[in-house]
Write an enzyme that holds these catalytic residues in place. Structure first.
Site, PDB file in Angstrom:
ATOM      1  N   LYS A 144       1.021  -0.942  -0.295  1.00  0.00           N
ATOM      2  CA  LYS A 144      -0.006   0.804   0.002  1.00  0.00           C
ATOM      3  C   LYS A 144       0.793   1.371  -0.423  1.00  0.00           C
ATOM      4  O   LYS A 144       0.453   2.292  -0.429  1.00  0.00           O
ATOM      5  CB  LYS A 144      -0.765  -0.048   1.211  1.00  0.00           C
ATOM      6  CG  LYS A 144      -2.024  -1.186   1.445  1.00  0.00           C
ATOM      7  CD  LYS A 144      -2.152  -1.698  -0.567  1.00  0.00           C
ATOM      8  CE  LYS A 144      -3.189  -2.983  -0.437  1.00  0.00           C
ATOM      9  NZ  LYS A 144      -3.288  -3.348  -1.738  1.00  0.00           N
ATOM     10  N   GLU A 228      -1.763   8.734   7.881  1.00  0.00           N
ATOM     11  CA  GLU A 228      -2.821   9.307   6.935  1.00  0.00           C
ATOM     12  C   GLU A 228      -3.728   9.982   7.809  1.00  0.00           C
ATOM     13  O   GLU A 228      -4.006   9.807   9.048  1.00  0.00           O
ATOM     14  CB  GLU A 228      -3.442   8.294   6.504  1.00  0.00           C
ATOM     15  CG  GLU A 228      -2.819   8.017   4.839  1.00  0.00           C
ATOM     16  CD  GLU A 228      -4.133   7.222   3.857  1.00  0.00           C
ATOM     17  OE1 GLU A 228      -3.794   6.033   3.467  1.00  0.00           O
ATOM     18  OE2 GLU A 228      -5.547   6.841   4.210  1.00  0.00           O
ATOM     19  N   HIS A 263     -15.679  -4.385   7.060  1.00  0.00           N
ATOM     20  CA  HIS A 263     -15.242  -4.374   6.195  1.00  0.00           C
ATOM     21  C   HIS A 263     -15.628  -5.608   5.014  1.00  0.00           C
ATOM     22  O   HIS A 263     -15.181  -5.890   3.981  1.00  0.00           O
ATOM     23  CB  HIS A 263     -13.693  -4.618   6.195  1.00  0.00           C
ATOM     24  CG  HIS A 263     -13.200  -3.326   6.674  1.00  0.00           C
ATOM     25  ND1 HIS A 263     -13.158  -2.126   6.682  1.00  0.00           N
ATOM     26  CD2 HIS A 263     -12.535  -3.622   9.016  1.00  0.00           C
ATOM     27  CE1 HIS A 263     -12.732  -1.454   7.357  1.00  0.00           C
ATOM     28  NE2 HIS A 263     -12.700  -2.713   8.556  1.00  0.00           N
ATOM     29  N   ARG A 320      -7.869  -7.329  -9.798  1.00  0.00           N
ATOM     30  CA  ARG A 320      -7.958  -8.866 -10.322  1.00  0.00           C
ATOM     31  C   ARG A 320      -9.999  -7.989 -10.033  1.00  0.00           C
ATOM     32  O   ARG A 320     -10.165  -7.492 -10.400  1.00  0.00           O
ATOM     33  CB  ARG A 320      -8.828  -9.526  -8.133  1.00  0.00           C
ATOM     34  CG  ARG A 320      -9.462  -8.223  -7.705  1.00  0.00           C
ATOM     35  CD  ARG A 320      -9.595  -9.535  -6.365  1.00  0.00           C
ATOM     36  NE  ARG A 320     -10.836  -9.123  -5.580  1.00  0.00           N
ATOM     37  CZ  ARG A 320      -9.994  -8.604  -5.328  1.00  0.00           C
ATOM     38  NH1 ARG A 320      -9.088  -7.519  -3.707  1.00  0.00           N
ATOM     39  NH2 ARG A 320     -11.308  -7.861  -3.861  1.00  0.00           N
TER      40      ARG A 320
HETATM   41  C1  MV4 Z   1      -9.834   5.333   5.790  1.00  0.00           C
HETATM   42  C2  MV4 Z   1     -10.440   5.803   6.266  1.00  0.00           C
HETATM   43  C3  MV4 Z   1     -10.705   6.823   6.420  1.00  0.00           C
HETATM   44  N1  MV4 Z   1      -9.758   7.395   6.792  1.00  0.00           N
HETATM   45  N2  MV4 Z   1      -8.107   5.987   5.702  1.00  0.00           N
HETATM   46  C4  MV4 Z   1     -11.271   0.659   5.485  1.00  0.00           C
HETATM   47  C5  MV4 Z   1     -10.746  -0.747   4.192  1.00  0.00           C
HETATM   48  C6  MV4 Z   1      -9.281   0.048   3.754  1.00  0.00           C
HETATM   49  N3  MV4 Z   1      -9.153   0.037   2.412  1.00  0.00           N
HETATM   50  C7  MV4 Z   1      -9.452   1.837   4.340  1.00  0.00           C
HETATM   51  N4  MV4 Z   1     -10.592   1.674   5.092  1.00  0.00           N
HETATM   52  C8  MV4 Z   1     -10.818   3.011   5.520  1.00  0.00           C
HETATM   53  N5  MV4 Z   1      -9.613   4.284   5.098  1.00  0.00           N
HETATM   54  C9  MV4 Z   1      -8.491   7.402   6.135  1.00  0.00           C
HETATM   55  N6  MV4 Z   1      -7.302   7.981   5.995  1.00  0.00           N
HETATM   56  C10 MV4 Z   1     -11.727   4.648   6.844  1.00  0.00           C
HETATM   57  C11 MV4 Z   1     -11.901   3.622   6.151  1.00  0.00           C
HETATM   58  C12 MV4 Z   1     -13.208   2.836   6.322  1.00  0.00           C
HETATM   59  C13 MV4 Z   1     -13.806   2.331   5.659  1.00  0.00           C
HETATM   60  C14 MV4 Z   1     -12.936   2.639   3.828  1.00  0.00           C
HETATM   61  C15 MV4 Z   1     -14.159   1.776   3.061  1.00  0.00           C
HETATM   62  C16 MV4 Z   1     -15.452   1.501   3.274  1.00  0.00           C
HETATM   63  C17 MV4 Z   1     -15.558   0.747   4.491  1.00  0.00           C
HETATM   64  C18 MV4 Z   1     -14.467   2.099   5.752  1.00  0.00           C
HETATM   65  C19 MV4 Z   1     -15.386   1.707   6.780  1.00  0.00           C
HETATM   66  C20 MV4 Z   1     -14.980   1.990   7.661  1.00  0.00           C
HETATM   67  C21 MV4 Z   1     -13.698   2.538   7.783  1.00  0.00           C
END
Ligand code: MV4
Length: 531
Positions: A144, A228, A263, A320
């Site tokens: 990442k 972040e 998630h 994918r």
């Molecule tokens: C985040 C975020 C808020 N701020 N990054 C969750 C999955 C992963 N791909 C990254 N995720 C998140 N990253 C920052 N800087 C909130 C999430 C997140 C989230 C993202 C997408 C879909 C559902 C989620 C549920 C909780 C937190």
């Protein structure tokens, strides 16, 4: 003129008049494909192979001898015991089978080895086509921090924060202060929600950092962690990318995936209720730029976080085919598996960005064998009866049948139910109708839970973000018995059909299960109608 050619010309004309798209070229190098997967996605891939005149080879574990993908394929080989690590993840065994039955290509599906760069590399070295991106692209996007750096270099917006592995506490404290709390610490080897930590204030920062690092070390064998800004109530919106080997790139618009629980996506839709045409165009351009930064070939997905002020940030790239790809297929008219095979065969894309449109609205509900009243525990077991919805605007991608036992070793996804209609509100109504028609007995399913989602005020208004499920949990878990009357008729008809099949000997009474028979269940309902 041979009938087949005639048909082909007719199909092309039809497709062109309907949606302005040209057909994919049919593959000449790829005549036989090994599908290195199981369940609904293995069947999904083989369906496109069949349409393209390609032979399919199934691999299966000892727990999957009776699985649908084994029955569907032209050939099938056992690759090991039930645990995935000894079968569906056994790279050398799978390649050995592929060589022995002389396949031209391997399709990895999703999950399992689909984002394993070593698998892609070894397939290539064996002289077989990997239906997916290069090992290099998988590696770059799999890490990442590497992906984040690459995006920064190419001017693609990322969440404000650092671009390197954090090495010492003073640097961390200084960065967090500069970014502003709350912040997120993320493991570079994580992704999809694994290895993340939310830090609300400075006094939690160092302990969270140490925990994030040690967790990352033990889970991924790599303890690189970056920081972040925390985005408070984001939408998860992803863009579908398609690229050929000749440098042509298109995006197939977005999927709104904010309906998630821990998630795990539950419902997806396209178009996203949040996006405007202007924002869609900007995000699509950035998604293509992201794919170009790794010379991406094939289908891929760029995940963005979008805040309520319409700021969008690159999150990660999935290299994918995704579970939720059918909603994109439904609104664009493009078969993404056909596209993958065609591109892997070296064909150029037969359309350009300006040929693509979002036609109407599509929604997907994931149907899991799980008990939402028992903390969403997987509920594998024997399918006693199943009747799947049909009719205008409905698609189901599944793999189970009556008498089939869902093994507990794998993901409990039973099927994906996709509705399409010209407008969003009609697509919701159609989904509710299809969920009403969907009858499964023998295992508990997420049908009642996703039905509640279709009825939730915030979902219906389209005004929801990634906190939707937790915010609406009380409503989503509440019972609703107003539809008992019709449910009972449907169940009774299903039961009669089941008994008839038993009498004809075309199905067998499921053995070794403790679940209630549909008949008894019928008798126990409250508002039974006497027939
Ligand atoms: C985040 C975020 C808020 N701020 N990054 C969750 C999955 C992963 N791909 C990254 N995720 C998140 N990253 C920052 N800087 C909130 C999430 C997140 C989230 C993202 C997408 C879909 C559902 C989620 C549920 C909780 C937190």
């Amino acid at each position: 003129m041979p009938i087949l050619e005639n048909n082909f010309v007719f199909k092309c004309l039809y497709v062109q008049r309907y949606s302005n798209l040209k057909a994919f070229y049919y593959s000449d190098m790829i005549k036989k494909v090994l599908v290195a997967n199981r369940g609904e996605i293995a069947v999904r891939v083989m369906r496109s192979c069949r349409e393209m005149g390609i032979q399919s080879v199934a691999i299966f574990s000892e727990a999957d001898r009776k699985s649908m993908h084994v029955r569907y394929a032209n050939e099938a080989y056992c690759v090991g015991p039930a645990p995935s690590a000894e079968s569906y993840l056994n790279i050398d065994k799978i390649i050995e089978v592929a060589k022995a039955c002389k396949v031209d290509a391997i399709h990895p599906g999703y999950g399992f080895l689909s984002e394993n760069a070593l698998f892609a590399q070894k397939i290539k070295e064996a002289g077989i086509i990997f239906i997916g991106p290069s090992a290099h692209a998988i590696t770059q996007m799999g890490d990442k921090l590497t992906a984040r750096k690459l995006m920064i270099e190419h001017g693609i917006p990322v969440v404000p924060g650092g671009k390197d592995n954090i090495l010492d506490d003073s640097k961390l404290l200084q960065m967090a202060k500069q970014i502003g709390y709350p912040v997120m610490l993320k493991a570079s080897a994580g992704g999809g929600g694994k290895g993340m930590r939310l830090v609300r204030a400075e006094n939690e920062l160092l302990s969270s950092f140490n925990m994030a690092k040690s967790e990352a070390r033990s889970s991924f064998g790599n303890d690189d962690v970056y920081i972040e800004k925390y985005i408070e109530s984001p939408h998860h919106i992803e863009f579908q990318i398609l690229a050929d080997q000749h440098g042509n790139y298109v995006h197939l618009f977005e999927r709104e995936c904010s309906v998630q629980r821990r998630h795990q996506k539950v419902v997806e839709e396209t178009p996203s209720p949040l996006l405007t045409p202007e924002l869609r165009q900007k995000m699509g351009e950035q998604a293509i730029a992201a794919a170009k930064s790794v010379d991406y070939v094939g289908v891929g997905t760029i995940e963005f976080l979008v805040d309520n002020d319409h700021n969008f940030y690159f999150l990660e790239m999935n290299t994918r085919l995704q579970v939720e790809h059918p909603i994109t297929e439904r609104v664009t008219g493009i078969d993404l598996v056909k596209a993958q095979i065609s591109v892997a065969n070296g064909e150029p894309l037969p359309f350009k960005q300006e040929d693509l449109r979002q036609n109407g609205h599509a929604i997907e509900c994931r149907i899991y064998a799980e008990d939402h009243k028992n903390n969403f525990m997987p509920n594998p077991g024997v399918i006693r009866h199943i009747s799947e919805p049909l009719g205008l605007g409905i698609r189901t991608d599944g793999y189970v049948y009556e008498g089939y036992e869902i093994p507990y070793h794998y993901d409990p996804l039973i099927s994906k139910l996709i509705s399409w209609a010209p407008t969003r509100s009609e697509a919701i109504d159609r989904m509710k109708r299809a969920l009403f028609e969907y009858k499964i007995t023998g295992v508990k399913t997420s049908i009642p839970f996703v039905t509640k989602i279709m009825e939730a005020k915030d979902f219906v208004s389209g005004n929801y973000d990634t906190h939707f499920i937790e915010k609406n949990m009380d409503f989503l878990m509440s019972d609703d018995d107003c539809s008992d009357y019709c449910e009972d008729i449907a169940l009774f008809v299903a039961y009669l059909d089941y008994k008839e099949k038993l009498a004809l000997g075309t199905t067998k009474e499921a053995k070794g299960t403790t679940t209630t028979s549909p008949w008894k269940e019928f008798g126990r309902r409250k508002n039974n109608i006497r027939l």
